[in-house]
Design a protein around this motif. Structure first.
Motif, PDB file in Angstrom:
ATOM      1  N   TYR A  18      -0.721  -2.225 -11.817  1.00  0.00           N
ATOM      2  CA  TYR A  18      -0.689  -3.165 -10.697  1.00  0.00           C
ATOM      3  C   TYR A  18       0.086  -2.591  -9.513  1.00  0.00           C
ATOM      4  O   TYR A  18       0.928  -1.704  -9.662  1.00  0.00           O
ATOM      5  N   ARG A  19      -0.236  -3.122  -8.347  1.00  0.00           N
ATOM      6  CA  ARG A  19       0.500  -2.829  -7.119  1.00  0.00           C
ATOM      7  C   ARG A  19       1.473  -3.990  -6.900  1.00  0.00           C
ATOM      8  O   ARG A  19       1.065  -5.130  -6.728  1.00  0.00           O
ATOM      9  N   ASN A  22       1.494  -7.138  -4.347  1.00  0.00           N
ATOM     10  CA  ASN A  22       0.590  -8.277  -4.509  1.00  0.00           C
ATOM     11  C   ASN A  22       1.220  -9.422  -5.307  1.00  0.00           C
ATOM     12  O   ASN A  22       0.639 -10.504  -5.389  1.00  0.00           O
ATOM     13  N   HIS A  63       5.739  -1.257  -8.527  1.00  0.00           N
ATOM     14  CA  HIS A  63       4.382  -0.996  -8.998  1.00  0.00           C
ATOM     15  C   HIS A  63       4.410  -0.511 -10.458  1.00  0.00           C
ATOM     16  O   HIS A  63       5.454  -0.096 -10.963  1.00  0.00           O
ATOM     17  N   PRO A  92      -7.167  -8.822  -7.119  1.00  0.00           N
ATOM     18  CA  PRO A  92      -6.898  -7.538  -6.470  1.00  0.00           C
ATOM     19  C   PRO A  92      -5.474  -7.062  -6.728  1.00  0.00           C
ATOM     20  O   PRO A  92      -4.535  -7.862  -6.763  1.00  0.00           O
ATOM     21  N   GLY A  93      -5.346  -5.779  -6.963  1.00  0.00           N
ATOM     22  CA  GLY A  93      -4.027  -5.211  -7.205  1.00  0.00           C
ATOM     23  C   GLY A  93      -3.603  -5.201  -8.645  1.00  0.00           C
ATOM     24  O   GLY A  93      -2.509  -4.732  -8.968  1.00  0.00           O
ATOM     25  N   HIS A 247       9.492  -1.007  -3.048  1.00  0.00           N
ATOM     26  CA  HIS A 247       8.139  -0.518  -2.779  1.00  0.00           C
ATOM     27  C   HIS A 247       7.963   0.970  -3.053  1.00  0.00           C
ATOM     28  O   HIS A 247       6.842   1.452  -3.161  1.00  0.00           O
TER      29      HIS A 247
END
Length: 283
Positions: A18-19, A22, A63, A92-93, A247
């Motif tokens: 996953y990112r 998000n 992430h 998404p993500g 991040h």
């Protein structure tokens, strides 16, 4: 009367990615969305009404190239069937690499170690796209304006942190205070002024990687004396450190003993279904 094997729920291991931008972290919480909430909602939509057990939690913005979760499938279901149908349910993500049915396995308690990677931009110009959202642009971080961080200096400082020690100066007090082993902390050049710190250990307390990274950067940039860094590592005395932003951090890999590992060496080297664009590009 005992149930037959066909009536028992099937324990499986899911490799997800996953990112972090998000989601509001991994663990389910009222403020959502979180990775756990999104994954459990997707599983429920596919007939798997279960709570997932993860190898570990990640904080908001962090992430994961490889997060492993344990879950139990309903009788009659199979790992291959879930692997085929679950991705369409994921937002998404968040994605799925593999579903496996290992023996005597727990995503968290069976783990023998983890690898995290932290991405840095050490250039004078701004970090370029598409990497900008996934790296710490050191010279533009508040408190580091116009700082010059030499890669060799940063790596030398991080190497002092390796070994088995009490990392209490570098993690939240909510995590248990106990000896932890940082097996390695190596800096890799990825091209231009993009760098990646790879940290491998038997376990990490909450924010440990981010405090280690931020504090080492502060010393490397000349904002704190090296004596403070050494004292924090050797005695656990608090230092005026810096928690590096989420991040830039990736949970890269979760390790298991060979006899318990649900995933093959080939899958680990070339994860099926993993996006190649940032933040997962480099192997």
């Amino acid at each position: 009367m005992s149930l037959s094997t066909s009536n028992k729920r099937i324990p499986v291991a899911l490799w997800i990615w996953y990112r972090g931008g998000n989601f509001r972290g991994f663990q389910r919480q009222p403020e959502g969305p979180t990775v756990q909430q999104a994954l459990e909602d997707a599983l429920r939509a596919e007939g798997v009404p279960a709570t997932v057990m993860a190898a570990g939690r990640t904080d908001r913005g962090v992430h994961a190239r490889m997060q492993v979760v344990s879950v139990r499938l309903e009788p009659g279901d199979s790992p291959s069937a879930l692997e085929a149908r679950l991705p369409a349910r994921l937002p998404p993500g968040l994605g799925l690499c593999r579903v496996r049915a290992p023996r005597s396995f727990h995503a968290q308690w069976s783990a023998s170690g983890k690898e995290y990677r932290y991405r840095l931009w050490l250039g004078g110009a701004k970090a370029p796209e598409p990497w900008a959202p996934f790296v710490l642009d050191v010279a533009r971080e508040p408190g580091f304006e116009s700082a010059r961080v030499e890669p060799d200096r940063l790596e030398a400082l991080l190497s002092l942190a390796t070994g088995t020690r009490d990392f209490i100066a570098f993690h939240e007090k909510s995590s248990p205070r106990k000896p932890r082993t940082l097996e390695s902390a190596a800096l890799h050049a990825l091209g231009a002024d993009l760098y990646e710190v790879r940290l491998k250990g038997d376990g990490f307390a909450r924010y440990q990687v981010r405090y280690l990274m931020g504090s080492a950067l502060k010393v490397a940039a000349g904002r704190l004396p090296e004596e403070h860094w050494r004292a924090a590592l050797e005695t656990g005395v608090a230092m005026e450190g810096f928690k590096a932003p989420a991040h830039g951090l990736v949970l890269w890999e979760v390790h298991y003993p060979p006899e318990l590992d649900p995933f093959t060496v080939g899958e680990r080297l070339h994860p099926p279904g993993l996006p190649l664009e940032p933040p997962f590009h480099f192997g």
